[in-house]
Design a protein around this motif. Structure first.
Motif, PDB file in Angstrom:
ATOM      1  N   GLY A  69     122.762 -22.394  62.792  1.00 46.08           N
ATOM      2  CA  GLY A  69     121.324 -22.424  62.551  1.00 46.08           C
ATOM      3  C   GLY A  69     120.632 -23.482  63.390  1.00 46.08           C
ATOM      4  O   GLY A  69     119.514 -23.273  63.880  1.00 46.08           O
ATOM      5  N   PHE A  70     121.292 -24.617  63.570  1.00 46.32           N
ATOM      6  CA  PHE A  70     120.731 -25.700  64.374  1.00 46.32           C
ATOM      7  C   PHE A  70     120.593 -25.281  65.833  1.00 46.32           C
ATOM      8  O   PHE A  70     119.560 -25.510  66.469  1.00 46.32           O
ATOM      9  CB  PHE A  70     121.616 -26.941  64.254  1.00 46.32           C
ATOM     10  CG  PHE A  70     121.101 -28.149  64.977  1.00 46.32           C
ATOM     11  CD1 PHE A  70     119.837 -28.658  64.709  1.00 46.32           C
ATOM     12  CD2 PHE A  70     121.882 -28.790  65.924  1.00 46.32           C
ATOM     13  CE1 PHE A  70     119.358 -29.784  65.370  1.00 46.32           C
ATOM     14  CE2 PHE A  70     121.417 -29.909  66.598  1.00 46.32           C
ATOM     15  CZ  PHE A  70     120.158 -30.402  66.316  1.00 46.32           C
ATOM     16  N   VAL A  71     121.622 -24.640  66.359  1.00 46.35           N
ATOM     17  CA  VAL A  71     121.568 -24.150  67.741  1.00 46.35           C
ATOM     18  C   VAL A  71     120.496 -23.080  67.885  1.00 46.35           C
ATOM     19  O   VAL A  71     119.755 -23.044  68.878  1.00 46.35           O
ATOM     20  CB  VAL A  71     122.946 -23.599  68.177  1.00 46.35           C
ATOM     21  CG1 VAL A  71     122.831 -22.839  69.493  1.00 46.35           C
ATOM     22  CG2 VAL A  71     123.946 -24.733  68.326  1.00 46.35           C
ATOM     23  N   GLY A  72     120.382 -22.203  66.879  1.00 47.98           N
ATOM     24  CA  GLY A  72     119.380 -21.140  66.945  1.00 47.98           C
ATOM     25  C   GLY A  72     117.959 -21.667  66.970  1.00 47.98           C
ATOM     26  O   GLY A  72     117.084 -21.098  67.632  1.00 47.98           O
ATOM     27  N   SER A  73     117.716 -22.790  66.277  1.00 46.58           N
ATOM     28  CA  SER A  73     116.358 -23.325  66.217  1.00 46.58           C
ATOM     29  C   SER A  73     116.039 -24.284  67.341  1.00 46.58           C
ATOM     30  O   SER A  73     114.887 -24.424  67.744  1.00 46.58           O
ATOM     31  CB  SER A  73     116.138 -24.035  64.874  1.00 46.58           C
ATOM     32  OG  SER A  73     117.005 -25.157  64.764  1.00 46.58           O
ATOM     33  N   MET A 122     126.756 -27.535  56.049  1.00 49.31           N
ATOM     34  CA  MET A 122     125.416 -28.049  56.255  1.00 49.31           C
ATOM     35  C   MET A 122     125.488 -29.407  56.956  1.00 49.31           C
ATOM     36  O   MET A 122     126.231 -30.295  56.532  1.00 49.31           O
ATOM     37  CB  MET A 122     124.682 -28.187  54.919  1.00 49.31           C
ATOM     38  CG  MET A 122     124.314 -26.858  54.310  1.00 49.31           C
ATOM     39  SD  MET A 122     123.120 -25.950  55.331  1.00 49.31           S
ATOM     40  CE  MET A 122     122.884 -24.485  54.342  1.00 49.31           C
ATOM     41  N   LEU A 123     124.721 -29.541  58.027  1.00 49.27           N
ATOM     42  CA  LEU A 123     124.820 -30.746  58.852  1.00 49.27           C
ATOM     43  C   LEU A 123     124.437 -32.003  58.091  1.00 49.27           C
ATOM     44  O   LEU A 123     125.008 -33.075  58.306  1.00 49.27           O
ATOM     45  CB  LEU A 123     123.952 -30.594  60.104  1.00 49.27           C
ATOM     46  CG  LEU A 123     124.291 -29.408  61.020  1.00 49.27           C
ATOM     47  CD1 LEU A 123     123.359 -29.397  62.227  1.00 49.27           C
ATOM     48  CD2 LEU A 123     125.741 -29.457  61.472  1.00 49.27           C
ATOM     49  N   ASN A 124     123.454 -31.894  57.203  1.00 48.56           N
ATOM     50  CA  ASN A 124     123.005 -33.084  56.461  1.00 48.56           C
ATOM     51  C   ASN A 124     124.004 -33.516  55.392  1.00 48.56           C
ATOM     52  O   ASN A 124     123.856 -34.582  54.798  1.00 48.56           O
ATOM     53  CB  ASN A 124     121.631 -32.848  55.840  1.00 48.56           C
ATOM     54  CG  ASN A 124     121.631 -31.743  54.794  1.00 48.56           C
ATOM     55  OD1 ASN A 124     122.413 -30.799  54.877  1.00 48.56           O
ATOM     56  ND2 ASN A 124     120.751 -31.852  53.816  1.00 48.56           N
ATOM     57  N   LEU A 134     120.056 -35.143  60.655  1.00 46.33           N
ATOM     58  CA  LEU A 134     120.183 -33.710  60.911  1.00 46.33           C
ATOM     59  C   LEU A 134     119.638 -32.899  59.748  1.00 46.33           C
ATOM     60  O   LEU A 134     119.685 -33.330  58.596  1.00 46.33           O
ATOM     61  CB  LEU A 134     121.650 -33.355  61.169  1.00 46.33           C
ATOM     62  CG  LEU A 134     122.227 -33.957  62.463  1.00 46.33           C
ATOM     63  CD1 LEU A 134     123.695 -33.607  62.615  1.00 46.33           C
ATOM     64  CD2 LEU A 134     121.452 -33.474  63.676  1.00 46.33           C
ATOM     65  N   PRO A 135     119.116 -31.700  60.044  1.00 42.84           N
ATOM     66  CA  PRO A 135     118.482 -30.873  59.012  1.00 42.84           C
ATOM     67  C   PRO A 135     119.504 -30.172  58.123  1.00 42.84           C
ATOM     68  O   PRO A 135     120.709 -30.183  58.398  1.00 42.84           O
ATOM     69  CB  PRO A 135     117.691 -29.858  59.851  1.00 42.84           C
ATOM     70  CG  PRO A 135     118.494 -29.714  61.109  1.00 42.84           C
ATOM     71  CD  PRO A 135     119.038 -31.093  61.391  1.00 42.84           C
TER      72      PRO A 135
END
Length: 299
Positions: free
Chosen positions: A116-120, A147-149, A109-110
């Motif tokens: 932010g992940f859903v937005g991108s 942060m996912l990472n 994951l980034p």
């Protein structure tokens, strides 16, 4: 005016009308190998329908992940075809991609938080359920602001499971989704997946941990010796064979037996058509231990 590739793909997806083709996965004489001299599958045929949760079982190295990647269009057959909802999977058209989500065994994951992940990424799926995604994160006890990472592997797995379900795609593929999950999380996983099934959705779950699929799947697909040796609903299986101990089974009807914790466990012909819960671990052992009697009788 310059239009980015991402903008073009997003425009194409959101403005391409979907078809009314009944969602179905169909592999026709599919042959695949990472070289022509080492085929993993040859002339493989398989049909999967909507409205089912399929459990895909096979020994390590049997090709489960490769089979899923062919369906997702991530690898391409040497011969034959794989169609999903009427689309050639290998072509990876936007209209195909917006209706399929694949969760691999290993996730990366980034450096974004969940929002932010859903937005991108969520915008590529027209039916993405934002509220449902955050509700699942809360149920999984995953913080949406971190942060996912930086999350643990198990938490990252939960994020991808929640995201995959929230896409509301017609086809959802999960490769070893319970790896990295603790026991309470596996219980949550089964509940969430069971609730996500609709008449217009096909869910495929690959695992080597057979018990993780207990009480979740309704159909079983087994890959063995480069072939699909079983593709049956649990209902069909339980109508033909029964699972019991050697004491309860008639000796002449026993198709397979093995030592268990409390005696000898058996698979036998269900002549009386009495219901017995399918012991998937015992059935898998019978198939992979070269018990032709069981597979021949079921097929």
């Amino acid at each position: 005016m310059f239009i980015s590739c991402t903008t073009f793909v997003l425009y194409y997806i959101t403005n391409t009308p979907t078809t009314n083709i009944k969602n179905m996965i169909k592999l026709s004489n599919l042959s695949f190998g990472y070289s022509k001299n080492a085929l993993l599958f040859k002339n493989l045929n398989l049909e999967l329908q909507v409205g089912h949760i399929y459990g895909l079982l096979g020994k390590n190295g049997a090709g489960k992940s490769t089979l899923l990647k062919n369906i997702a269009g991530l690898v391409f057959p040497l011969d034959g075809a794989c169609q999903v909802n009427g689309h050639d999977a290998a072509a990876r058209l936007p209209s195909f991609l917006q209706e399929l989500f694949f969760i691999p065994e290993e996730v990366y994951l980034p450096a974004l938080n969940a929002r932010g992940f859903v937005g991108s990424s969520g915008q590529f799926y027209p039916s993405f359920d934002h509220a449902g995604f955050y509700n699942m994160l809360e149920e999984f006890e995953v913080p949406a602001d971190k942060m996912l990472n930086k999350l643990s592997f198990g938490q990252q797995k939960k994020v991808m499971i929640a995201f995959g379900l929230a896409t509301n795609t017609g086809t959802l593929i999960m490769d070893e989704p319970t790896n990295g999950l603790d026991i309470p999380s596996k219980v949550q996983f089964r509940k969430i997946i069971a609730a996500a099934l609709t008449d217009n959705r096909c869910i495929i779950i690959s695992t080597h941990q057979v018990r993780d699929l207990d009480s979740l799947i309704d159909s079983l697909v087994v890959v063995h010796n480069q072939e699909i040796v079983l593709n049956k609903s649990l209902e069909e299986i339980s109508e033909k064979i029964q699972f019991s101990t050697a004491v309860q089974a008639k000796k002449a009807d026993i198709l397979y037996q093995e030592d268990g914790d409390f005696g000898i466990n058996t698979i036998s012909i269900n002549r009386a058509e009495n219901y017995s819960k399918v012991d998937m671990e015992l059935l898998f052992n019978a198939i992979t231990n070269k018990s032709q009697a069981v597979t021949s009788y079921l097929n």
